[in-house]
Design a protein around this motif. Structure first.
Motif, mmCIF file in Angstrom:
data_model
loop_
_atom_site.group_PDB
_atom_site.id
_atom_site.type_symbol
_atom_site.label_atom_id
_atom_site.label_comp_id
_atom_site.label_asym_id
_atom_site.label_seq_id
_atom_site.Cartn_x
_atom_site.Cartn_y
_atom_site.Cartn_z
ATOM 1 N N GLU A 50 1.067 45.038 19.763
ATOM 2 C CA GLU A 50 2.582 44.672 19.654
ATOM 3 C C GLU A 50 3.039 44.350 20.933
ATOM 4 O O GLU A 50 2.555 44.748 21.931
ATOM 5 C CB GLU A 50 3.391 45.631 18.987
ATOM 6 N N SER A 84 8.924 44.160 22.452
ATOM 7 C CA SER A 84 9.777 43.891 21.467
ATOM 8 C C SER A 84 9.308 44.570 19.978
ATOM 9 O O SER A 84 10.140 44.417 19.021
ATOM 10 C CB SER A 84 10.193 42.565 21.208
ATOM 11 N N ASP A 117 7.057 43.176 17.974
ATOM 12 C CA ASP A 117 6.537 42.163 17.435
ATOM 13 C C ASP A 117 5.037 41.996 17.513
ATOM 14 O O ASP A 117 4.291 42.230 18.470
ATOM 15 C CB ASP A 117 7.169 40.605 17.707
ATOM 16 N N THR A 144 15.612 43.151 21.154
ATOM 17 C CA THR A 144 14.378 42.673 21.485
ATOM 18 C C THR A 144 14.451 41.108 22.159
ATOM 19 O O THR A 144 15.540 40.820 22.397
ATOM 20 C CB THR A 144 13.542 42.367 19.955
ATOM 21 N N GLU A 172 5.716 37.091 26.232
ATOM 22 C CA GLU A 172 6.787 37.060 25.210
ATOM 23 C C GLU A 172 7.937 36.586 26.200
ATOM 24 O O GLU A 172 8.779 35.769 25.731
ATOM 25 C CB GLU A 172 7.107 38.415 24.735
ATOM 26 N N GLN A 230 7.346 30.397 17.724
ATOM 27 C CA GLN A 230 7.734 31.393 16.785
ATOM 28 C C GLN A 230 9.400 32.145 17.403
ATOM 29 O O GLN A 230 10.061 32.306 16.602
ATOM 30 C CB GLN A 230 6.922 32.651 17.331
ATOM 31 N N SER A 237 17.314 48.158 17.268
ATOM 32 C CA SER A 237 15.975 47.878 18.032
ATOM 33 C C SER A 237 15.848 48.933 19.177
ATOM 34 O O SER A 237 14.717 49.446 19.289
ATOM 35 C CB SER A 237 16.163 46.574 18.657
#
Lengths: 560, 133
Positions: free
Chosen positions: A38, A41, A43, A252, A297, A417, A451
């Motif tokens: 992951e 964040s 994800d 995030t 990211e 994304q 989060s």
């Protein structure tokens, strides 16, 4: 409806072949380190990205060339080959005299722009001698209560030549007025002044929480600065729409991106509703993002931000001016990622985060100092932070080519994304009636808190590693680092200047100007001219904000 | 039935960074404690009054602005003036090493620095709150 069986593309077939023939035998022999991978964040990240992941991305339409719509690869055709990013270290502490000295030191060391950090009383619109300011004067930034402080802060710094960024929000219009009056006294031409005012009140209600007035009048003050600057200070950025604080509060990367851009759209809408021309004022809206630990990211976030903004400006607002489409942004490394434990490790974190900002195409950058989880930075720590940028710029070669990660299956797929995820958030927020309404409902606040809590739990379960904290911990080394201490004498010094200022000024002129400001606020006129007049008369920050509180009231946060 | 531990999570001073306060409030709640969060910008007087009114066992003060030396001892003093002698005061935030011993000398029970797990804080409160009937 009959089920339609999707036909695998040649790219997908190739991936399946690789999985069967090469991957599976390898996994049987040695499994992977973790069940799931992951980002910071939380994800998911796939094992491998291939042409199958980027098949829907059209180069001309979605990625395109640098300097061309939708600017995924950057707003300048030559990237950093023409001009490097601006190295803009955020600084401010103690008295205006001390901060002026730090500014001059940083500039003598090659820093190319200034960025002012104000203390908490200033951020909240209180003077240094207010009872509420006790213990806080000069602690988290420099103390400024009136034009007299601002004159000292920029003494010997030519405001027509140096670009200055000011981190100030609820009382931003007052600090802008002080800045302009200092520039005027230096003989500067307003039309040549450039620089940036943070002035992003929406993220205050979401994350940073240094508010004064209720949301709607506060938005009116922001629009007043747009209108005033567009007419009178055309090279100045009257706002820096900031995701930084939203991220620091726990959001995030995707939430940071989505809420910040949707805030930006809200400001544009309010400007348009006030009669401003999109293609005139939007080119001066700038952005401010965080650079956190998850390298790819973050890079995807910046690339997606440019693409989304360009499309939203063209489609939502029918903007025609390419400068309206171009998202320009400042980046700061993630304060929240710095650790008290083994503080020198922070130098490495900052370097990697800064590199993400650069590979993402930032226009300016602040690198945090390694001691910031302990206190405000010392001279030594501030200098290493600046040197980190200089090493990235001049030794690593990353600035030699434009958007070096463009075309990476992973980065392009992650960029897409991010874009899709942000557009989902836009739909939710639009359905609530807009960003102001969604903040009133507590939506971005709750999303951010949720989060933050998920991340804390992931750290405590050891799913997210923090080197030196939940892994590789040692006996505490933080005691060996020198830190900057601000003592209470700062407040005495500031109160003394405030008293002198009050005794020397023309009291009649002050009260007239404040009356005029109240009238402008009540009548819905632009408040900037009256604010400038009050500042010129040496009305204090506290007095000016009080006058506006008389008309607008104060914000009370509902329990979310 | 055993009385649940009651904690006031307080955010004094002008600072608005409430990520820590909110994470802690939720973690204490998840651990079965009753938590009252004061909201932002509470003066020491407001915090002490809320602690008394809510009859809490502990006050958790979240602070990172550097104003702790002014605000924390004042909170302890006001609680003691109101007769809340057993009420713990714990502090979390950015507190320089040199200040920790001083704060403890002034009646603060514990100081939790960045990187502390919520479990550690929960355990500290469970072990140190005075049992009541």
């Amino acid at each position: 409806m009959p089920e339609v069986k999707e036909i695998a593309t040649p790219e997908q077939e190739a991936v399946e072949r690789w999985e069967r023939e090469t991957l599976e035998p390898a996994l049987r022999k040695s499994p992977e380190r973790k069940q799931k991978f992951e980002t910071v964040s939380l994800d998911p990240v796939n094992r491998l990205y291939t042409p199958a992941d980027t098949a829907e991305i059209d180069y001309e339409r979605d990625t395109s060339f640098p300097g061309e719509f939708p600017y995924t690869r950057g707003i300048h055709p030559t990237g950093y080959r023409g001009r490097l990013w601006t190295m803009r270290q955020f600084a401010g502490f103690s008295t205006p005299e001390e901060t002026n000295r730090r500014f001059k030191f940083l500039m003598s060391q090659g820093q190319t722009g200034l960025s002012v950090a104000y203390d908490l009383p200033t951020l909240m619109g209180y003077d240094a001698d207010s009872a509420l300011s006790e213990g806080e004067v000069g602690k988290c930034g420099v103390a400024v209560s009136s034009l007299a402080d601002m004159e000292v802060l920029f003494d010997g710094i030519p405001l027509e030549q140096v670009t200055v960024s000011q981190t100030i929000n609820a009382p931003a219009s007052v600090l802008l007025a002080m800045y302009l009056v200092v520039a005027e006294k230096q003989g500067a031409d307003f039309r040549k002044i450039s620089g940036t005012l943070q002035n992003d009140i929406l993220k205050e209600y979401i994350a940073q929480k240094e508010w004064i007035y209720p949301i709607r009048p506060a938005m009116k003050l922001v629009v007043d600065t747009f209108e005033f600057c567009t007419k009178n200070v055309p090279k100045y950025n009257p706002i820096s729409v900031s995701g930084y604080h939203i991220r620091e509060a726990g959001a995030t990367a995707l939430q940071e991106l989505a809420f910040t851009l949707r805030d930006g759209i809200e400001y544009v809408q309010w400007g348009v509703d006030a009669g401003l021309d999109v293609d005139e004022f939007v080119p001066r809206i700038s952005f401010f993002f965080n650079a956190h630990n998850d390298f790819f990211e973050e890079i995807a976030k910046y690339r997606a931000a440019r693409r989304i903004w360009a499309r939203e400006m063209r489609e939502r607002f029918r903007a025609q001016n390419p400068r309206t489409w171009q998202l320009r942004f400042h980046t700061q490394t993630a304060g929240v990622s710095l650790t008290v434990q083994q503080p020198l490790n922070n130098i490495v974190r900052v370097a990697i985060q800064a590199l993400a900002g650069v590979l993402g195409g930032t226009q300016s950058l602040h690198t945090d100092a390694y001691d910031e989880a302990l206190a405000l930075p010392t001279d030594k720590a501030a200098l290493i932070a600046l040197r980190t940028q200089q090493i990235i710029a001049e030794e690593t070669g990353v600035a030699n080519t434009v958007d070096p990660l463009g075309g990476s299956y992973f980065v392009e797929s992650l960029t897409k994304q991010m874009e899709d995820g942000a557009l989902d958030y836009f739909r939710k927020i639009d359905a609530m009636g807009g960003m102001v309404e969604s903040i009133e409902k507590g939506f971005p606040q709750r999303e951010t808190q949720e989060s933050a809590y998920r991340y804390q739990k992931a750290v405590e379960r050891g799913e997210q590693t923090i080197v030196g904290v939940n892994k590789y911990a040692m006996d505490d080394e933080s005691a060996t680092v020198d830190i900057l201490v601000i003592d209470e004498a700062v407040r005495e010094h500031q109160v003394e200047r405030l008293e002198q200022t009050r005794s020397r000024r023309d009291a009649g002129a002050v009260s007239n100007s404040l009356d005029k400001l109240r009238r402008a606020a009540r009548d819905g006129d632009n408040t900037m001219p009256a604010t400038i007049e009050a500042v010129r008369a040496y009305a204090t920050l506290g007095e000016i904000c009080s006058a506006l509180r008389d008309v607008y009231g104060v914000y009370e946060e509902p329990a979310f | 039935m055993e009385r649940r531990i009651r904690v006031l999570v307080a955010k004094p001073g002008l600072d608005g960074h409430d990520r820590g306060a909110k994470v802690i409030a939720r973690a204490l709640r998840d651990a079965g404690m009753e938590v009252i969060y004061t909201g932002l910008r509470q003066t020491p007087e407001m915090i002490a009054a809320a602690a008394l009114q809510e009859d809490v066992d502990a006050v958790g003060v979240s602070i990172l602005s550097g104003a702790h030396n002014t605000l924390c001892p004042r909170i302890v003093e006001l609680l003691r003036e109101r007769g809340m002698d057993d009420c713990l005061v714990v502090v979390g935030g950015i507190i320089p090493k040199e200040d920790i011993a001083r704060l403890k000398g002034q009646g603060v029970s514990e100081v939790f620095l960045p990187g502390t797990s919520t479990e550690e804080i929960v355990n500290f409160l469970r072990e140190n709150v005075q049992p009541r009937t």
